[in-house]
Write an enzyme that holds these catalytic residues in place. Structure first.
Site, mmCIF file in Angstrom:
data_model
loop_
_atom_site.group_PDB
_atom_site.id
_atom_site.type_symbol
_atom_site.label_atom_id
_atom_site.label_comp_id
_atom_site.label_asym_id
_atom_site.label_seq_id
_atom_site.Cartn_x
_atom_site.Cartn_y
_atom_site.Cartn_z
ATOM 1 N N GLY A 14 -0.951 -2.255 6.293
ATOM 2 C CA GLY A 14 -1.785 -3.290 5.661
ATOM 3 C C GLY A 14 -0.912 -4.348 5.006
ATOM 4 O O GLY A 14 -1.222 -4.845 3.923
ATOM 5 N N ALA A 15 0.191 -4.703 5.692
ATOM 6 C CA ALA A 15 1.222 -5.534 5.056
ATOM 7 C C ALA A 15 1.066 -7.029 5.322
ATOM 8 O O ALA A 15 1.884 -7.818 4.862
ATOM 9 C CB ALA A 15 2.608 -5.076 5.505
ATOM 10 N N VAL A 65 -4.538 2.123 11.504
ATOM 11 C CA VAL A 65 -3.936 3.375 11.018
ATOM 12 C C VAL A 65 -4.843 4.595 11.196
ATOM 13 O O VAL A 65 -4.372 5.730 11.097
ATOM 14 C CB VAL A 65 -3.501 3.271 9.525
ATOM 15 C CG1 VAL A 65 -2.384 2.261 9.355
ATOM 16 C CG2 VAL A 65 -4.688 2.971 8.612
ATOM 17 N N TYR A 155 -14.819 5.068 -1.804
ATOM 18 C CA TYR A 155 -13.461 4.599 -2.146
ATOM 19 C C TYR A 155 -12.812 5.489 -3.207
ATOM 20 O O TYR A 155 -11.639 5.863 -3.089
ATOM 21 C CB TYR A 155 -13.578 3.154 -2.636
ATOM 22 C CG TYR A 155 -12.291 2.434 -2.933
ATOM 23 C CD1 TYR A 155 -11.513 1.887 -1.908
ATOM 24 C CD2 TYR A 155 -11.860 2.243 -4.247
ATOM 25 C CE1 TYR A 155 -10.350 1.184 -2.181
ATOM 26 C CE2 TYR A 155 -10.695 1.542 -4.527
ATOM 27 C CZ TYR A 155 -9.942 1.011 -3.487
ATOM 28 O OH TYR A 155 -8.794 0.319 -3.774
ATOM 29 N N ALA A 158 -11.733 8.710 -1.628
ATOM 30 C CA ALA A 158 -10.524 8.525 -0.809
ATOM 31 C C ALA A 158 -9.294 8.400 -1.698
ATOM 32 O O ALA A 158 -8.251 9.002 -1.419
ATOM 33 C CB ALA A 158 -10.677 7.288 0.070
HETATM 34 P P1 NAP Z 1 -6.341 -6.603 1.058
HETATM 35 O O1 NAP Z 1 -5.848 -7.924 0.529
HETATM 36 O O2 NAP Z 1 -7.738 -6.490 1.534
HETATM 37 O O3 NAP Z 1 -5.329 -6.127 2.199
HETATM 38 C C1 NAP Z 1 -5.538 -4.930 2.894
HETATM 39 C C2 NAP Z 1 -4.800 -5.006 4.212
HETATM 40 O O4 NAP Z 1 -5.023 -3.758 4.906
HETATM 41 C C3 NAP Z 1 -5.308 -6.111 5.120
HETATM 42 O O5 NAP Z 1 -4.228 -6.812 5.678
HETATM 43 C C4 NAP Z 1 -6.098 -5.350 6.167
HETATM 44 O O6 NAP Z 1 -6.146 -5.960 7.444
HETATM 45 C C5 NAP Z 1 -5.318 -4.067 6.252
HETATM 46 N N1 NAP Z 1 -6.093 -3.009 6.901
HETATM 47 C C6 NAP Z 1 -7.397 -2.694 6.699
HETATM 48 N N2 NAP Z 1 -7.769 -1.698 7.521
HETATM 49 C C7 NAP Z 1 -6.683 -1.373 8.257
HETATM 50 C C8 NAP Z 1 -6.438 -0.419 9.278
HETATM 51 N N3 NAP Z 1 -7.396 0.405 9.714
HETATM 52 N N4 NAP Z 1 -5.194 -0.353 9.822
HETATM 53 C C9 NAP Z 1 -4.227 -1.201 9.420
HETATM 54 N N5 NAP Z 1 -4.389 -2.121 8.442
HETATM 55 C C10 NAP Z 1 -5.609 -2.207 7.877
HETATM 56 O O7 NAP Z 1 -6.194 -5.451 -0.048
HETATM 57 P P2 NAP Z 1 -5.202 -5.274 -1.290
HETATM 58 O O8 NAP Z 1 -5.937 -5.660 -2.500
HETATM 59 O O9 NAP Z 1 -3.876 -5.848 -0.990
HETATM 60 O O10 NAP Z 1 -5.103 -3.681 -1.296
HETATM 61 C C11 NAP Z 1 -4.030 -2.962 -0.735
HETATM 62 C C12 NAP Z 1 -4.172 -1.487 -1.122
HETATM 63 O O11 NAP Z 1 -4.181 -1.374 -2.545
HETATM 64 C C13 NAP Z 1 -5.455 -0.850 -0.634
HETATM 65 O O12 NAP Z 1 -5.225 0.498 -0.277
HETATM 66 C C14 NAP Z 1 -6.343 -0.913 -1.850
HETATM 67 O O13 NAP Z 1 -7.337 0.064 -1.810
HETATM 68 C C15 NAP Z 1 -5.343 -0.678 -2.952
HETATM 69 N N6 NAP Z 1 -5.737 -1.146 -4.279
HETATM 70 C C16 NAP Z 1 -6.040 -2.453 -4.509
HETATM 71 C C17 NAP Z 1 -6.411 -2.864 -5.793
HETATM 72 C C18 NAP Z 1 -6.760 -4.292 -6.112
HETATM 73 O O14 NAP Z 1 -7.210 -4.547 -7.257
HETATM 74 N N7 NAP Z 1 -6.579 -5.249 -5.235
HETATM 75 C C19 NAP Z 1 -6.456 -1.927 -6.831
HETATM 76 C C20 NAP Z 1 -6.137 -0.599 -6.554
HETATM 77 C C21 NAP Z 1 -5.775 -0.222 -5.283
HETATM 78 P P3 NAP Z 1 -7.297 -7.039 7.814
HETATM 79 O O15 NAP Z 1 -6.954 -8.251 7.030
HETATM 80 O O16 NAP Z 1 -7.149 -7.231 9.291
HETATM 81 O O17 NAP Z 1 -8.589 -6.409 7.420
#
Ligand code: NAP
Length: 254
Positions: A14-15, A65, A155, A158
């Site tokens: 998810g980079a 993934v 969520y 998970a």
């Molecule tokens: P984000 O901006 O939505 O980025 C998530 C990335 O994961 C996107 O590039 C997405 O691709 C990719 N992805 C989704 N499904 C996938 C799959 N099946 N295989 C490969 N890649 C996939 O989210 P973020 O806020 O950076 O979050 C990153 C992580 O931190 C997540 O696990 C999230 O639950 C966790 N987190 C976030 C927060 C927060 O406040 N933002 C807080 C706690 C934890 P697409 O763009 O193609 O969908």
């Protein structure tokens, strides 16, 4: 050549954007060759170009993934084109928020599949390179939602599951020089939290402002805040820290 004298390869899932992009950038700065793994290979290419321009090595890899075959093929490609992956950051994530009584089974499956099945498949595919090298670092991105969060039964389940997964990996892989830790971020300013604001019908600016008031350090987090912690956990000196869940939320959580 010992494992500390050649370039190590890190895989960040998810980079293409958000926290994952911040982590990939930081690991490249730290000297890792970085596989920018995301659903859409093209989405990772601008970051790869940026890392290469800064003198680093990176590769965009398109992988869902939660797809077993795609994970196998993607990890093999990383090993062939960048080098054996000995660092894995399981960061890919999605949300499908709804109150329990309105949550569809498909929303449950989608979230559990990406976070849990995805982390399992990626860890299983990369651990053999780590155990062969006698060195490895796995970092799983959990969340404060693991403690419970309204509208996020899927969520939070998970993210709590990832914590148990982390501890088990630490127990199984420790003797091979591999550590496994989880980071549980609080509010981080990314597209994911932007989408939450949209769903709630408020502007992202107001959402961020409101959240900042609840956080002891009086601001929301940025991807760099999480990247800094990943940098520590994947460093040489962090070999005695394993099986931990580190909350990075600008204050204590309970
Ligand atoms: P984000 O901006 O939505 O980025 C998530 C990335 O994961 C996107 O590039 C997405 O691709 C990719 N992805 C989704 N499904 C996938 C799959 N099946 N295989 C490969 N890649 C996939 O989210 P973020 O806020 O950076 O979050 C990153 C992580 O931190 C997540 O696990 C999230 O639950 C966790 N987190 C976030 C927060 C927060 O406040 N933002 C807080 C706690 C934890 P697409 O763009 O193609 O969908």
């Amino acid at each position: 050549m010992t494992s500390s004298t050649h370039t190590r390869t890190a895989v960040v899932t998810g980079a293409a954007r958000g926290i994952g992009a911040g982590v990939a950038r930081r690991l490249a700065d730290d000297g890792f060759a970085v596989a920018v793994l995301d659903l859409d290979e093209d989405a990772g290419k601008p970051l790869v170009a940026e890392i290469e321009q800064a003198g680093g090595r990176a590769l965009a890899v398109g992988v869902d993934v939660s797809d077993e075959q795609a994970v196998q093929a993607g990890v093999q490609r990383v090993a062939e084109q960048l080098g054996a992956p000995t660092v894995l950051v399981n960061n890919a994530g999605v949300t499908r928020d709804n109150l329990l009584f309105k949550m569809g089974a498909d929303d449950w499956d989608a979230v559990l599949n990406v976070h849990l099945r995805g982390a399992f498949l990626m860890s299983r595919a990369t651990q053999r390179y780590m155990t062969e090298a006698g060195w490895g670092r796995i970092v799983n991105i959990s969340s404060t939602a693991a403690l419970g969060n309204r509208g996020q039964a899927n969520y939070s389940t998970a993210k709590a599951g990832l914590q148990g997964f982390t501890k088990t990996l630490a127990i199984e892989l420790g003797k091979f020089g591999v550590t496994a830790n989880a980071i549980a971020p609080g509010f981080i300013q990314t597209d994911m939290t932007r989408a939450t604001a949209e769903r709630m019908g408020i502007t992202f600016e107001d959402f961020v402002k409101g959240a900042s008031k609840q956080i002891p350090v009086a601001r929301v987090g940025q991807p760099e805040d999480i990247a800094h912690l990943v940098s520590f956990l994947t460093s040489e000196g962090a070999g005695f820290v394993s099986g931990q869940v580190i909350y990075a939320a600008g204050g204590p959580v309970d």
